[in-house]
Design a protein around this motif. Structure first.
Motif, mmCIF file in Angstrom:
data_model
loop_
_atom_site.group_PDB
_atom_site.id
_atom_site.type_symbol
_atom_site.label_atom_id
_atom_site.label_comp_id
_atom_site.label_asym_id
_atom_site.label_seq_id
_atom_site.Cartn_x
_atom_site.Cartn_y
_atom_site.Cartn_z
ATOM 1 N N ASP A 41 0.842 -1.177 0.132
ATOM 2 C CA ASP A 41 -0.122 0.022 0.130
ATOM 3 C C ASP A 41 0.694 1.093 -0.112
ATOM 4 O OD1 ASP A 41 -2.531 -1.354 0.424
ATOM 5 O OD2 ASP A 41 -1.502 -2.055 2.215
ATOM 6 N N GLU A 42 0.596 2.093 -0.979
ATOM 7 C CA GLU A 42 1.341 3.362 -1.146
ATOM 8 C C GLU A 42 2.705 3.427 -1.300
ATOM 9 O OE1 GLU A 42 -0.961 3.505 1.851
ATOM 10 O OE2 GLU A 42 -2.390 3.913 0.195
ATOM 11 N N THR A 45 1.361 0.433 -4.862
ATOM 12 C CA THR A 45 0.186 1.405 -5.141
ATOM 13 C C THR A 45 0.354 2.846 -4.557
ATOM 14 O OG1 THR A 45 -0.895 1.183 -3.278
ATOM 15 C CG2 THR A 45 -1.381 -0.524 -4.615
ATOM 16 N N THR A 48 -4.510 2.338 -2.358
ATOM 17 C CA THR A 48 -5.093 1.069 -2.598
ATOM 18 C C THR A 48 -6.517 0.973 -2.487
ATOM 19 O OG1 THR A 48 -3.057 0.198 -1.536
ATOM 20 C CG2 THR A 48 -4.621 -1.230 -2.240
ATOM 21 N N TYR A 49 -7.095 0.561 -3.794
ATOM 22 C CA TYR A 49 -8.455 -0.016 -3.968
ATOM 23 C C TYR A 49 -8.547 -1.481 -4.215
ATOM 24 C CZ TYR A 49 -10.221 4.546 -3.625
ATOM 25 O OH TYR A 49 -10.692 5.947 -3.136
ATOM 26 N N THR A 66 -6.395 3.140 -11.074
ATOM 27 C CA THR A 66 -6.263 4.215 -9.738
ATOM 28 C C THR A 66 -5.106 3.552 -8.982
ATOM 29 O OG1 THR A 66 -8.745 4.243 -10.284
ATOM 30 C CG2 THR A 66 -7.539 4.867 -7.873
ATOM 31 N N ASN A 67 -4.797 2.380 -8.890
ATOM 32 C CA ASN A 67 -3.737 1.873 -7.854
ATOM 33 C C ASN A 67 -2.536 2.045 -8.350
ATOM 34 O OD1 ASN A 67 -4.629 0.139 -5.501
ATOM 35 N ND2 ASN A 67 -6.139 -0.514 -7.220
ATOM 36 N N ASN A 105 -1.489 -5.310 4.662
ATOM 37 C CA ASN A 105 -2.890 -5.187 4.016
ATOM 38 C C ASN A 105 -3.963 -6.051 4.885
ATOM 39 O OD1 ASN A 105 -5.448 -5.151 2.232
ATOM 40 N ND2 ASN A 105 -4.398 -3.689 1.220
ATOM 41 N N LEU A 115 -4.633 -8.449 -7.323
ATOM 42 C CA LEU A 115 -4.365 -6.972 -7.790
ATOM 43 C C LEU A 115 -2.937 -7.008 -8.467
ATOM 44 C CD1 LEU A 115 -5.732 -4.311 -7.935
ATOM 45 C CD2 LEU A 115 -4.807 -3.595 -5.785
ATOM 46 N N SER A 119 -2.771 -6.440 -13.061
ATOM 47 C CA SER A 119 -1.978 -5.499 -13.314
ATOM 48 C C SER A 119 -0.752 -5.786 -13.786
ATOM 49 C CB SER A 119 -1.378 -4.702 -11.797
ATOM 50 O OG SER A 119 -2.446 -4.553 -10.954
#
Ligand SMILES: [Mg+2]
Length: 460
Positions: A41-42, A45, A48-49, A66-67, A105, A115, A119
């Motif tokens: 996360d961050e 990404t 994160t969605y 978006t991620n 997460n 995810l 991707s």
């Protein structure tokens, strides 16, 4: 009701967008990096969605964008990540490195894998470890579940990885993945956007790490989003920085000293002297930049009495911008002495990415009694309503239009332009009759050299 005094607001920072790689003091500096672990996360990404059951292909595509994709850097961030991860997986000496995702997460390793898979990034990793427990590892194209010990802190988990890498990479030693030999904490790099993950309360420390920048901003259709991240989200250089760090971590020693470099270039052996020193302003001359919000601060007629009734006193402005709580003595006095000394032998100028413009920078320097040492101040990017150039003649400052529109909005590009069009950046040269357009006397070749060596810049 009483009004709270407004807190100091930093007017600009650029350094804040870059990742920062560091090696702590350690016993075995020569130990190579064998494992690179990425927070999810961050870090991988921007924000994160997760994909949920039943999400259509179109929705999944939007979630991936978006991620992972950034609106701030050209090109596909996913492709940049793929090529960086591919490069990280093999060392310069041809040894395979293991790449892992280490995440807290709450959705767990499978959701993160899903995810990454959608991707196109999953195949770049060898394992996914989710705290407090659970994991997956990849054997060729197949992902398998694995057990990981119940651990809450990333540094604690990595200490266990260092002790027994086979437990965390069960595929090690198979045809899919050659054994990596002994591992130590030195051999693991953690890439993460949260500093707290580099050191556990238990005392375990990540010895080599890359801190990804966090920032707030307007993002796509999500409005103003706080605490976003993502390696490379704002600075393309992040990918290269991490690659260089993983290859030679000991050149990124944790130190607070400045670092001067001369690159090799044709004719560097001739050692032309430095003539011009260009300073960045924000976080180079200042520790962090604070300016009065009053718009007249951007005018050359601004004077000290204008601070009356504002949220700043002159003393606070000097303290917050220039004084260091970390060193004894006055940083401002030391800075003044250094600039005074340099200005006797070299031309000094400022090139700063600052939205308030050249005159606001000038006014802050005047307040600090540093302005006299500089010949010119330029700010970028070009702005219609704000003066982006100021130059000094006989101790008097004048505003002028610096030729920012003739050149891409990049400091390096501007340096090239200054070398070739010095008169446009230093109007005083034209004034004094040096209308040839350049500062030097040796002709264009000299100026090529001057760019490589003789202009010494410090960027924030
Ligand atoms: Mg994170």
């Amino acid at each position: 009701m009483t009004t709270c005094p407004s807190s100091p607001r930093r007017s600009f920072t650029r350094a804040a967008y870059r990742c920062q790689c560091l090696e702590r003091t350690l016993q075995d500096e020569t130990f190579p990096v064998k494992v690179v672990a990425f927070d999810f996360d961050e870090t991988l990404t921007l924000i994160t969605y997760l994909i949920e059951d039943g999400d259509s292909e179109e929705v999944q595509k939007q979630i991936v964008k978006t991620n992972f994709q950034t609106p701030w850097v050209k090109g596909s961030r996913i492709e940049h990540l793929q090529s960086m991860l591919k490069a990280l997986a093999i060392s310069k000496s041809g040894k395979r490195r293991a790449l892992a995702v280490l995440t807290k997460n709450y959705a767990g390793a499978k959701a993160v894998h899903n995810l990454l898979h959608v991707s196109g990034l999953a195949s770049c990793f060898d394992a996914i470890w989710a705290l407090p427990t659970g994991g997956l590892y990849r054997c060729k194209d197949e992902w398998h579940e694995m057990c990981t010990p119940n651990v809450c802190h990333k540094a604690d988990l990595l200490a266990l990885v260092a002790e027994s890498p086979h437990e965390f990479f069960p595929q090690l030693g198979s045809d899919a993945f050659e054994d990596m030999g002994p591992l130590k904490m030195e051999g693991i790099v953690l890439v993460d956007d949260q500093r707290a993950n580099f050191q556990s309360p238990s005392g375990n420390q990540v010895l080599r790490f890359c801190k990804v920048a966090r920032y707030d901003g307007y993002y796509r259709n999500l409005g103003y989003v706080k605490n976003m991240g993502g390696i490379g989200a704002h600075c393309f250089e992040d990918y290269e920085t991490l690659k260089m760090f993983v290859e030679e971590p000991s050149t990124y020693k944790e130190t607070l000293h400045l670092h001067c470099v001369e690159r090799h270039f044709e004719r560097s052996s001739e050692q032309h002297p430095v003539e011009l020193i260009i300073f960045d302003f924000d976080e180079t001359l200042t520790l962090a930049t604070f300016m009065p919000s009053d718009p007249t601060f951007e005018e050359i007629s601004w004077d000290l009495p204008s601070l009356e009734g504002s949220d700043w006193t002159a003393e606070d402005l000097l303290t917050y911008n220039f004084e260091s709580p970390f060193c004894s003595g006055s940083r401002l006095q030391a800075l003044k002495a250094m600039l005074e000394d340099l200005s006797k032998r070299y031309v000094l100028a400022i090139l700063s990415r600052n939205d308030r413009g050249a005159v606001a920078v000038l006014n802050l320097l005047r307040l600090a009694q540093l302005a006299d040492f500089f010949a010119a101040i330029w700010t970028m990017p070009f702005r219609q309503q704000v003066s982006c150039g100021a130059w000094k003649a006989d101790a008097a400052w004048h505003v002028f239009e610096a030729p920012l529109l003739e050149v891409p909005d990049e400091k390096t590009e501007i340096l090239y332009h200054i070398v070739e069009n010095s008169g446009k950046w230093f109007p005083q040269m034209e004034d004094s009759g040096q209308s040839s357009g350049n500062l030097g006397e040796d002709g264009p070749l000299f100026w090529t050299d001057l760019f490589h060596r003789n202009i010494f810049t410090t960027f924030g």
